[in-house]
Scaffold this motif. Structure first.
Motif, short mmCIF file in Angstrom:
data_model
loop_
_atom_site.label_atom_id
_atom_site.label_comp_id
_atom_site.label_asym_id
_atom_site.label_seq_id
_atom_site.Cartn_x
_atom_site.Cartn_y
_atom_site.Cartn_z
N LEU A 1 -33.31 -35.72 36.72
CA LEU A 1 -32.95 -36.35 37.93
C LEU A 1 -33.32 -37.62 38.00
CD1 LEU A 1 -31.10 -35.18 40.45
CD2 LEU A 1 -33.49 -34.21 41.23
N HIS A 2 -32.42 -38.58 38.37
CA HIS A 2 -32.36 -40.03 38.60
C HIS A 2 -31.94 -40.59 40.06
CE1 HIS A 2 -34.09 -40.87 34.42
NE2 HIS A 2 -33.21 -39.85 34.20
N SER B 1 -30.19 -46.59 36.37
CA SER B 1 -31.04 -47.26 35.35
C SER B 1 -31.79 -48.30 36.34
CB SER B 1 -30.07 -48.21 34.54
OG SER B 1 -30.81 -49.09 33.76
N ALA B 2 -32.76 -47.82 37.02
CA ALA B 2 -33.69 -48.36 37.87
C ALA B 2 -34.63 -49.60 37.47
CB ALA B 2 -34.60 -47.42 38.57
N ALA B 3 -34.55 -50.79 37.68
CA ALA B 3 -35.65 -51.72 37.04
C ALA B 3 -36.73 -51.93 37.95
CB ALA B 3 -34.70 -53.08 37.02
N GLY B 4 -36.67 -51.48 39.04
CA GLY B 4 -37.95 -51.39 40.21
C GLY B 4 -37.87 -50.55 41.03
N PRO C 1 -38.33 -45.41 37.57
CA PRO C 1 -37.19 -45.65 36.64
C PRO C 1 -37.13 -44.26 35.59
CG PRO C 1 -38.53 -47.42 36.77
CD PRO C 1 -39.03 -46.50 37.81
N GLU C 2 -38.32 -43.72 35.39
CA GLU C 2 -38.26 -42.41 34.45
C GLU C 2 -37.67 -41.22 35.02
OE1 GLU C 2 -42.40 -42.79 36.03
OE2 GLU C 2 -40.97 -43.98 35.44
N PHE D 1 -32.19 -45.90 48.83
CA PHE D 1 -33.23 -47.14 48.73
C PHE D 1 -33.35 -47.61 47.06
CE2 PHE D 1 -34.21 -45.79 52.87
CZ PHE D 1 -34.47 -46.97 53.54
N SER D 2 -32.98 -46.72 46.34
CA SER D 2 -33.04 -47.25 44.96
C SER D 2 -31.68 -48.13 44.82
CB SER D 2 -32.89 -45.99 44.15
OG SER D 2 -33.92 -45.20 43.86
#
Length: 350
Positions: free
Chosen positions: A165-166, A170-173, A151-152, A94-95
């Motif tokens: 863990l991401h 580089s998520a913007a939303g 995002p963090e 979903f990201s």
């Protein structure tokens, strides 16, 4: 006069007896484009497995396809059945969708398996065995998905070290996250987590008022949702006359009857075939069918719009998610679902 609520759409991607899966997908693409054109707010797809009449097995795949063929409407899951999946996988999927279609992705999450016990075993066995604690861990999994999409990112402690863990680099939303349910458990959990909540009125038709009241009374504000947000779903068939709407509703009613009585599940019958089956139903099954219809919106346009508005007013919501369930007659192009499109057009007064 009761004001008209905002309308959205729920789609299980039904497969009729005259269709292959590709036809059913094509019909849903057309239906989503119709909803987009008519100004519907959201278009959600379900997650069900190993069902002859349902092609909605993988919401993220469907969402990507539908979002690519629409321009404005929010597209999401109604919902992802979280016990079937690792939270990180859902967060990653979903990201990525949010990155591709920013501001248009909804992540609706449910707790049910969306299938039978054998298929549930097959779903989870591929990930290393059935996790008997998945349902019990559901509240924690909700937190995990939400944190991983941020995002963090999150810190995961392994031994003496903490690893970042991401879900995406580089998520913007993040997608808008909703909790789905048909019980007081889900209402209480959504309130506790400060999440928007959707009650599956289309599925149960009972306990709606109690669940929504519990949600509103127990709601704890969160950084994602400052106050209770909710709507509900309803099955609908709208045609130029009530008699035609009742006729078009028969195929789906027979499917629901089979689910509730343990009957054989088949691809969705064409209307003419459903009429023949309905003529030979025992009295107790006829009563079940009649009870179903009383909880659905099955009528001509003016009466149907009034019923949807009354439903919204009765439960204090400003949005209703319509599940268009009208069947098809013989000779219909397999790649279209005319009665489902007509339901959306007539409810939108278009």
């Amino acid at each position: 006069m009761t004001s008209s609520p905002t309308l959205s759409v729920l789609d299980l991607v039904p497969v009729r007896s005259d269709q292959h899966t590709g036809d059913a997908l094509a019909a849903s693409v057309r239906l989503a484009a119709t909803a987009d054109e008519l100004g519907y707010r959201r278009y959600w797809v379900a997650e069900h497995h190993n069902m002859p009449a349902v092609a909605a097995t993988n919401p993220p795949v469907l969402i990507g396809m539908l979002a690519a063929h629409t321009q404005r409407i929010r597209v999401g899951s109604g919902g992802v059945m979280l016990p079937n999946h690792a939270p990180l996988v859902v967060a990653e999927q979903f990201s990525l969708l949010e990155a591709a279609y920013p501001g248009r992705i909804d992540l609706g999450i449910g707790r049910a398996p969306g299938t039978d016990p054998v298929t549930r075993f097959a779903l989870q066995h591929g990930a290393g065995g059935v996790d008997d604690q998945a349902v019990e861990r559901f509240p924690n999994y909700l937190d995990d998905v939400r944190a991983m999409m941020a995002p963090e990112g999150v810190g995961m402690r392994v031994g003496p070290r903490t690893h970042e863990l991401h879900a995406t680099p580089s998520a913007a939303g993040i997608p808008e996250m909703w909790l789905l349910g048909s019980s007081e458990y889900s209402a209480r959990l959504a309130a506790e987590k400060g999440l928007p909540y959707v009650f599956a009125h289309h599925f149960s038709g009972q306990g709606t008022a109690e669940a929504l009241a519990l949600y509103r009374e127990s709601f704890v504000p969160s950084e994602h949702c400052a106050e209770p947000r909710t709507f509900l779903t309803v099955n609908a068939v709208v045609a130029e006359t009530r008699a035609e709407a009742e006729r078009l509703a028969l195929p789906n009613q027979l499917q629901m009857l089979a689910l509730r009585t343990g009957g054989p599940l088949t691809a969705q019958r064409l209307v003419e075939d459903a009429e023949q089956v309905a003529e030979g139903l025992p009295e107790d099954h006829e009563r079940l069918m009649a009870a179903m219809q009383r909880r659905w919106v099955v009528d001509e346009p003016g009466a149907a719009r009034e019923q949807v508005a009354d439903l919204a007013a009765s439960y204090g919501v400003d949005e209703v998610m319509v599940h268009p369930v009208g069947g098809a007659t013989r000779g219909t192009d397999p790649a279209v679902a005319p009665s489902r499109e007509t339901t959306l057009r007539l409810l939108a007064n278009a």
